[in-house]
Structures are given as C-alpha cells and as structure tokens.
Enzyme design. Structure first.
Site, PDB file in Angstrom:
ATOM      1  N   ASP A 124       0.858  -1.183   0.000  1.00 60.57           N
ATOM      2  CA  ASP A 124       0.000   0.000   0.000  1.00 60.57           C
ATOM      3  C   ASP A 124       0.900   1.242   0.000  1.00 60.57           C
ATOM      4  OD1 ASP A 124      -2.255   1.564   0.133  1.00 60.57           O
ATOM      5  OD2 ASP A 124      -2.879   0.904   2.122  1.00 60.57           O
ATOM      6  N   GLU A 134       2.708   5.077  -3.925  1.00 61.26           N
ATOM      7  CA  GLU A 134       2.658   6.031  -5.047  1.00 61.26           C
ATOM      8  C   GLU A 134       3.980   6.781  -5.285  1.00 61.26           C
ATOM      9  OE1 GLU A 134      -0.948   4.601  -3.889  1.00 61.26           O
ATOM     10  OE2 GLU A 134       0.261   5.885  -2.609  1.00 61.26           O
ATOM     11  N   ASP A 184      -8.933   3.710  -2.165  1.00 59.12           N
ATOM     12  CA  ASP A 184      -9.775   4.033  -1.013  1.00 59.12           C
ATOM     13  C   ASP A 184     -11.099   4.649  -1.446  1.00 59.12           C
ATOM     14  OD1 ASP A 184      -7.663   3.101   0.465  1.00 59.12           O
ATOM     15  OD2 ASP A 184      -6.831   5.078   0.856  1.00 59.12           O
TER      16      ASP A 184
END
Length: 919
Positions: free
Chosen positions: A510, A513, A586
């Site tokens: 997770d 990015e 999300d």
C-alpha cells in the site's frame, strides 16, 4: 530532557493535525490543477500548427528509420532562437502490426544530463520481434518516406509539416496519426544562464528544478473513431469524455500517482496508478497508442470543433487527443489492431501479459484495517465456518506490526504469528500482511540501520537521505529504481529474515505512489534524486511498480523460484500486470462509487491489468445493508474479490446484517466459488493472450454500436454477461443483450433474443446475469471452507446452445500454486456440443512437455440449456455405459419457461477424452 519531550510532542501534534487535514477526506486545494502546473498550462495554450520541427535526412540504421528533427524559425519571431542540436527520430516496426517511434536529444547536445528512459518495462524479447527494415520509399509528392508495417498497411513519415501516420495500402486517409494538428513541442535541456529562474512553487513547497523546463507535448488522432478508452486511473466513465473544446470546461485527464482518500467519481483527476495507453474503437477497427514515460502526464480528449478556424471546423473525422508530460523522452507505440483483442495482444507483447495467479488468490478475501489481535483473527475465521461462508485469505493491516516497523509483529497482540497462520492453513486458508515503502527512521530498527548504512534511500535535492512523514512518523524511502536495492529488499521476505512468517503468508503493498503526508501533493518532491541521478519527477509514476516488483521477487525467492507470488499493489504502471494484482484504492460506501468500480476495473483490463478489483462495501463509511448486498453481488464477478473497510467504520463481516442479508451475501460468495474453474481458465487465457478476465461488452461484440458506451454491464470471459444494480430500492432495471446471440438467465434458464433492451424485474436475491448461447461453462457446485479444499471435487458443465444447437468451451487446470505448468503439468480440455453429442478433447501442447498432471475429478452433472429432447438416457463412450437424463435444468425459478435437459452422474474423468451422446 523535558524540553526535548515537549518539542517532540508538539511535532507529533502538528503532524496529526496535518494528517487529519490531508488524509481523512479529499481536499481539492491540496493538489495542483493544470493552471498551477507550468508545463500543462503552457502546452494547453498551444495552437494548431504551432509545431516548429521538420524531418530531414532519413536513413536506415540497424533496421530502423533514423531522421533528424530540425526546428525552423517561427514566423514573426522577434528574437533569434537559441541554437539547439536537432532532435533524433527513430522509427521501428515489429511483427503483428506494431510501430514504435522514439524522439530524444541528439548525442551531440552540449548538456551533460541525459533524459531519463524508463527501464524494466518493455519485454526483453521485444527486439526479437522487430522487422529489419531494408529500405525506404517516397510517396509521389516526394515529401515523406513510406515504411512497410504489415500486409496491406504502411507507415508514413511526412517531412514538412512533420507527421507520422498509418494508412491502409494506398488509401491517403490515416488510421492513426501523430502531429496531424501540429501540436508537437519538445523543450530541450539547456545549460542554465545567469538570471534564469527555474524554480516552481506550489503552496509551501519549492521545486528547485535544477535542469529547467524539459516538457514534451504532441497530438494523437484516432481517425473515424466512435470512442476512446483507457489511461487509468480515473473514477470516470469507460468511454472518455472530451475535456477541451467548444462549450467544454474541464481539467485534462491527469496521470500522476497520488494518495487520494475518498476520491470523487466522474472526475479526470489522477489517482493511484498511471498507464499511458489509449484505445480507439469503431464498428470496423480498433487502434491503440502507448507512451512509455513515468513523468507526470496530462491528456486532453479534444471535443469536435476544438481546432476550428473562424468558426469552420476541419474536415477530417477523428478523435484528437493532446498528450503533455513534464519530462522524459518520447518513446511511443502505435497498435494497428484491427480487433479489440488484437490491440490488447499487441500492447501485452510490448509490456507483458498478466502473471498466472495461484488458485486461492482468485477466491474471496476478507480484510479490515485492522483485525485487532490473534483472538479476533480466530473469531472471524470461526464465524465464516459457522455461517457456511467460504473464504480463502484473511488480511492484516499496519496495526499488526511493532510500531509500524514492517516485517515485525506486535508481540502483545500477535505473540504467535506462525501458529496463527498454520491454523488457517489447516483449512486451506492463507494470510496477507501489509508491507509499505516508508521505512521508520529509528536507529533501533535493524532494517533502517542497514538501509541507511548502505546508502539505499532516495536522496533529497541536497544529497541527504530523504526524510518524509508517513504512518510511522519520520520515514525514508528505498530507491527501488536500483536493481541492487530491489534484490536486497527481496531477501527480507525469506523465512529467516521475516521472523514469524510462513510459506502461506503473502503480501500487500500500500502507500507506494509513494505517499508522503508532508510532501507536495502528499507525495515525494520532484527534485529528489534516484539511482543514476534520475530526478523523482522522471521516475514518479513507476516508483510503485518497482516496489511491487521487488516484493514479488522476494516471495519468489522465498519459495525457491517455484511458488507463484501473490502481492497486491495500490500504485501501478505499465508492466504491473506481470507482477501481481491491483485494487482501485480508497473508495467510499455509496452508490456512485459502486457504479464507478465497473468502468475503473474494465479500463484496467483494457490496458493489460486483468487481476484487479475494488474494495467491496467501500473502504470509507458505513454501507446500508442493501448497498452492501448489491456490492457483494457485483464484486463476486470482479477478477480480484475482497471485502475491506477503514478502522473507523462499523464492523461489517457478512454475518452482521441480519439472517436474510447474511444469506444473500453467502449466495453471492457461493456463486464466485462455483465459477472458480471458469475464472481460473480465464486467468490462464489472460496470461497467454493478454485478453482480460472482465471485459467491456464491445470487446466481444465489436460491431454492435449499442455496446460502445455501456459501462454498467460487462462480460466475464466470452460467456457471461453481468448487469449491476446501482440505485437504492431498484425494483427493475434495463439490460441490453448484444445482438446475434441467444442469452440464458443464469438463475432461471429462461432464453432471451439478443439485440434488444429488456426491462427486467429485480429482487434482492441477485443481479441480472446471463450465459451466452454457444458456450460451455465449467463449475464446481460443492461448497467447502476454501478453494484449496475443492481441488479434487467433481465438476458440472453448463451448456448454453446457440441457434444451431451447438456450443463449445474450455477448462484449464494445474496444481494451482507452482510454475510446473510451464513444463506441461496442466490439463486443458476443449468441450464441444454438436448434434446431440458432447465431446471432450485435450488442448494441451506436448511439444515441450517435461511434466504431466492427472486428476481424479469427474463430471458429475451436465446441464444443457435450450435443448428440448425426449432422450431418457445418455451413452458414454468409450466406457459404453448409460446414465440418466432428466428434462429441464436442475434449478428453476418459479414461473420459468426454461427448456433444457440435465445429464446426471456421467462420472467421466476430467483428464480423459470421452463423448456423451443423448439417446
């Protein structure tokens, strides 16, 4: 001491305030728009025909066309432009209708910095597919060069005005083209002169931009296209809407990987991943375009009349698009098609097909931020059994660690992690733990000490280890662009290094990015420095891909090279499909977010990433029971099927919403488990051809224009059509069934003719789903605790007949976990029903087979939809025994008018050739 403590407490308080402002809701002002992004603002203001480059001196070198692009002075230019070296254009052609063109600085440029080219994305064998160009010819007007592309097609390089396009034979009309509107611009690197101010500022952040402006922009035209699709990730429609043109005021589609909590739907705003691939389609042809570039990108889809002069629109019929990137090189591909599956296959020849997942990974996953402790894990696991709901994977989020230090366990909450995993594995279940890229800066944390000592962190612009804030607080980020660091990271997943892990533990990446809570736009500064001197601005969109890659390599090493890894990633880039699964981030528990999951997952599939899904139920918020049930009914058809929720939401395991809703959710999950053999067969197809598991209708029905804008229904493979329910309290819905087919309701067996819209009554029991006539679907109808426990269970075959009373389908099986299938250890059957006879034959290649696979599984039931027969029995060959035949499918909804027969207990082996004849 007290003073130091107060300072640290104040810092923590400030950090938490910032965290709340950034992460608990999407705030538009935290992120740049085009007008706040100089390269985008400047590129978007360019006018048609403003390109100053012409092509000259074309020659053939090493099988490629090489030419110089020379900038000519612009009309009415007051100052003499700075003398720059010509750009270098290279055009190459590959087998199967693929054209590549690359534009970069000249090697003679006086600037020492080299523009960044993204490594480790293109397939290593790509050059083996290159056609060696022997010569070039010129069109009759002498203003360009013509190259052979594939039978009947040519690529044309036009010199002045500069353009590259593909045409069919001698037809002068282009199919797809570059720079038809003259928007190409290439800001060449220059040495900084006195007085130059290259810094950029956004909010409280300053980007030093040490190498100055280096953007690239150009136009791509898709001629005679009805729609364009692609460029994930955006929460918007499948067919991309125009962003610029008469009466249109919109931001461009942004590709810049960002951590965006509670993102809004119907927005061109960029989310967690970036794939610069666009596909055009009309009823006769599909084409594609791919730009290999990891810098921030902005893309306009230009509305009709955008380039009108004096109110007169241009005559050519095309969807024009404008591509803009901050840095990098222009390394681009045209895909000729002509079919949708051809384009996807051409793209995946360049970047790779999907990795073949383990069988368990295709089943249902249960996740929450966070399951509290081992007792909570055991209780959730037991409740699934108590309520007869199968699942295969239980996930642990960041709270399972010791203070957000990855590869550790909280000793109070998870004192016996190995025992916990082994208890799950005894039921055929697995566990996934989270491992994010931010490493806690703690001198007592061995992983951090080693990474810092070895110099493995990304550096800031001054050369120090970059220090940003994420879940652990002060954190640094490994430089995953460096292959040496990726290899070092991979070793951390060994059973010896990851203490408390087992072979049944898999990983979740997770925040990759990368997410940096106190960074510009909640990410890393663009002037941070990576391996080889690359700036983060050049690498950004690929960072998560490299982290994903290194993690998967770690699980591969842990398994001795023969266990297929499972790693879920939030960030992605071209090539991510070779590594593992992706989810859409999300989302929120509302109906709009339920609906937008379909175009989001479909778009990922179109651009190579087949193994994807969305958080079932929505990550944020508390879904009402109706929404949750509808989400499970839809999510059961996602390629990646996982329930997940934020820790501030109410618990929402399937049994917490009353007995009736528990039964509905159980039924939805059971449908997925029944279809696992079909899904696994489709995953195999995706790993070979690139064609995704979940498909837009127009992939299967490319000539049916009624499917082109439909993103509420979808195909699973070529056999199942699913229509979601996206409104609260719906009692009916409209379903379009594509023309030229007979369609059978999966629950009732009722037949429908294609080419029509049907208004169907719906209840909470299910969402509309149909099997296409002419197909065979393998199922397993016995339900176990997990997919692992079904491996030797018998199969059912559901045969849906077309108007010719025929059907065919496939079944693929292997051991579900290893790479032995690459050496021939698999079963691949072809089922054909024709003239009242069902046959099974092998599709397995024996040319390079070193291993084999056998199975004791049998066919226990054959359901034939659409067949009216008086047969009382069926003859089994070559065994020469008979079995019972009953009229009608086994399960019929009240009032059904379904026609069909069921062949009971033929008990033929799945791995043998046989025939079943109705008599």
């Amino acid at each position: 001491m007290a003073r130091s403590l107060k300072s640290s407490q104040l810092l923590l308080f400030v950090f938490l305030l910032h965290l709340l402002s950034v992460t608990w809701s999407w705030k538009k002002e935290e992120f740049r728009n085009c007008n706040q992004t100089p390269f985008c603002k400047q590129s978007r203001s360019r006018k048609p025909g403003s390109c100053s480059f012409i092509a000259s001196e074309p020659v053939i070198e090493n099988g490629e066309l090489v030419a110089k692009l020379i900038a000519k002075p612009l009309q009415n230019q007051e100052e003499e432009p700075e003398k720059l070296e010509p750009l270098i254009l290279r055009i190459s052609v590959y087998h199967g209708g693929i054209l590549r063109f690359k534009i970069d600085e000249s090697p003679d440029s006086p600037v020492t910095k080299k523009r960044f080219e993204v490594p480790d994305v293109l397939m290593k064998d790509l050059d083996e597919k290159k056609l060696w160009l022997q010569r070039i010819s010129s069109p009759e007007n002498g203003k360009g060069s013509v190259l052979y592309l594939s039978p009947g097609y040519e690529a044309v390089l036009q010199f002045d005005p500069f353009e590259i396009y593909i045409r069919k034979g001698n037809d002068p009309n282009a199919i797809i083209s570059f720079n038809s509107n003259g928007l190409f611009n290439f800001e060449q690197l220059q040495n900084k002169r006195e007085g130059d101010d290259w810094e950029e500022r956004f909010r409280s952040h300053t980007d030093s931009r040490p190498f100055g402006p280096q953007s690239i922009s150009f136009d791509i035209s898709f001629h005679k296209a009805n729609n364009v699709y692609g460029i994930p990730e955006h929460a918007t429609s499948l067919a991309l809407a125009p962003t610029k043109g008469p009466g249109i005021e919109s931001e461009p589609y942004r590709l810049f990987n960002l951590d965006v909590f509670e993102y809004i739907s119907e927005s061109p705003f960029g989310l967690y991943g970036s794939i610069p691939v666009m596909i055009s389609h009309n009823s006769e042809r599909t084409t594609g375009f791919f730009w290999l570039n990891a810098a921030e990108m902005q893309i306009d889809v230009l509305g009709h009349g955008w380039n009108a002069i004096d109110g007169i629109a241009p005559q050519h019929e095309a969807i024009d698009t404008h591509w803009m990137a901050e840095a990098g090189v222009l390394d681009a591909f045209f895909f000729l098609g002509p079919t949708p599956k051809d384009v996807i296959g051409q793209y995946t020849k360049v970047t790779g097909t999907s990795a073949m997942p383990q069988y368990f990974a295709t089943a249902y996953h249960q996740c929450r931020w966070n399951y509290r402790d081992e007792e909570d894990v055991a209780e959730v696991d037991a409740k699934f059994d108590e309520h007869d709901i199968p699942y295969d994977v239980l996930w642990l989020d960041i709270e399972h660690t010791d203070g957000k230090r990855y590869f550790t366990w909280d000793k109070l909450l998870f004192p016996n992690p190995t025992e916990m995993q082994n208890k799950l594995m005894a039921k055929g279940r697995h566990m996934v733990t989270i491992v994010d890229p931010h490493i806690k800066r703690d001198d007592g944390f061995a992983l951090h000490k080693e990474a810092a000592k070895l110099g493995y962190y990304v550096k800031d612009y001054s050369g120090k280890d970059y220090d940003g804030w994420c879940w652990p607080g002060s954190s640094s980020y490994l430089d995953m662009l460096n292959p040496e660091i990726r290899s070092w990271w991979a070793e951390k997943f060994s059973l010896e290094n990851y203490v408390g892990s087992t072979r049944s533990l898999y990983i979740w990446n997770d925040m990759n990015e990368p997410s940096v809570f106190n960074g510009p736009e909640v990410t890393m500064p663009r002037d941070a420095i990576h391996f080889g001197g690359a700036e983060h601005r050049e690498v950004h969109n690929a960072y998560g891909y490299y982290f994903h890659m290194a993690t998967a390599e770690g699980l591969l090493k842990r398994g001795g090279g023969n266990d297929r890894p499972f790693v879920l990633s939030r960030a992605f880039f071209p090539g991510s499909q070779r590594v593992g699964a992706i989810w859409t981030g999300d989302n929120s528990a509302d109906w709009d977010h339920l609906r937008v999951t379909i175009p989001m997952v479909l778009t990922l599939g179109l651009t190579g990433i087949s193994f994807s899904g969305a958080d079932v139920g929505g990550f944020f918020g508390n879904p009402e029971p109706e929404l949750l049930v509808r989400w499970y009914q839809l999510g059961a058809y996602y390629p990646f099927f996982r329930g997940h929720a934020h820790h501030d939401t109410r618990r929402r395991e399937p049994w917490l919403f009353g007995e009736k809703n528990t039964a509905l959710i159980r039924e939805a999950i059971h449908i997925r488990y029944a279809l696992l053999p079909y899904y696994y067969t489709l995953f195999r197809e995706a790993s070979v051809s690139g064609v995704p598991v979940m498909r837009p209708l127009w992939i299967e029905f490319p000539a049916d224009e009624a499917t082109f804008n439909n993103d509420e229904a979808f195909m699973v493979g070529n056999s199942l059509l699913v229509q979601g329910i996206y409104t609260e309290g719906a009692r009916s819905t409209i379903v379009y069934l594509p023309r030229g087919q007979t369609w059978y309701d999966m629950r009732s067996g009722d037949a429908y003719s294609g080419g029509k819209n049907y208004t169907l009554e719906v209840s909470m029991e299910s969402i509309p789903s149909f099997q296409k006539g002419g197909t065979v679907i393998p199922r397993k109808d016995r339900f176990r605790r997990s997919s692992t426990q079904t491996m030797d269970d018998p199969f059912s075959l559901v045969i849906a007949l077309n108007s010719s009373m025929e059907a065919e389908g496939e079944l693929y099986m292997d051991d579900g976990k290893s790479y032995d299938y690459e050496q021939g250890a698999y079963i691949h059957r072809h089922f054909v029903f024709s003239k009242g006879i069902l046959t099974s034959s092998s599709m397995r290649s024996t040319k390079t087979s070193k291993k084999t696979l056998s199975s004791n599984s049998v066919i226990e039931r054959v359901i034939v939809l659409g067949l009216s027969s008086s047969a009382k029995s069926a003859l089994i060959e070559p065994a020469k025994h008979t079995t019972e035949v009953e009229p009608g499918p086994l399960t019929l909804r009240k009032g059904s008018s379904a026609v069909g027969v069921t062949i009971r207990k033929p008990n033929v082996r799945i791995d043998e050739d046989w025939a079943i004849k109705l008599v």
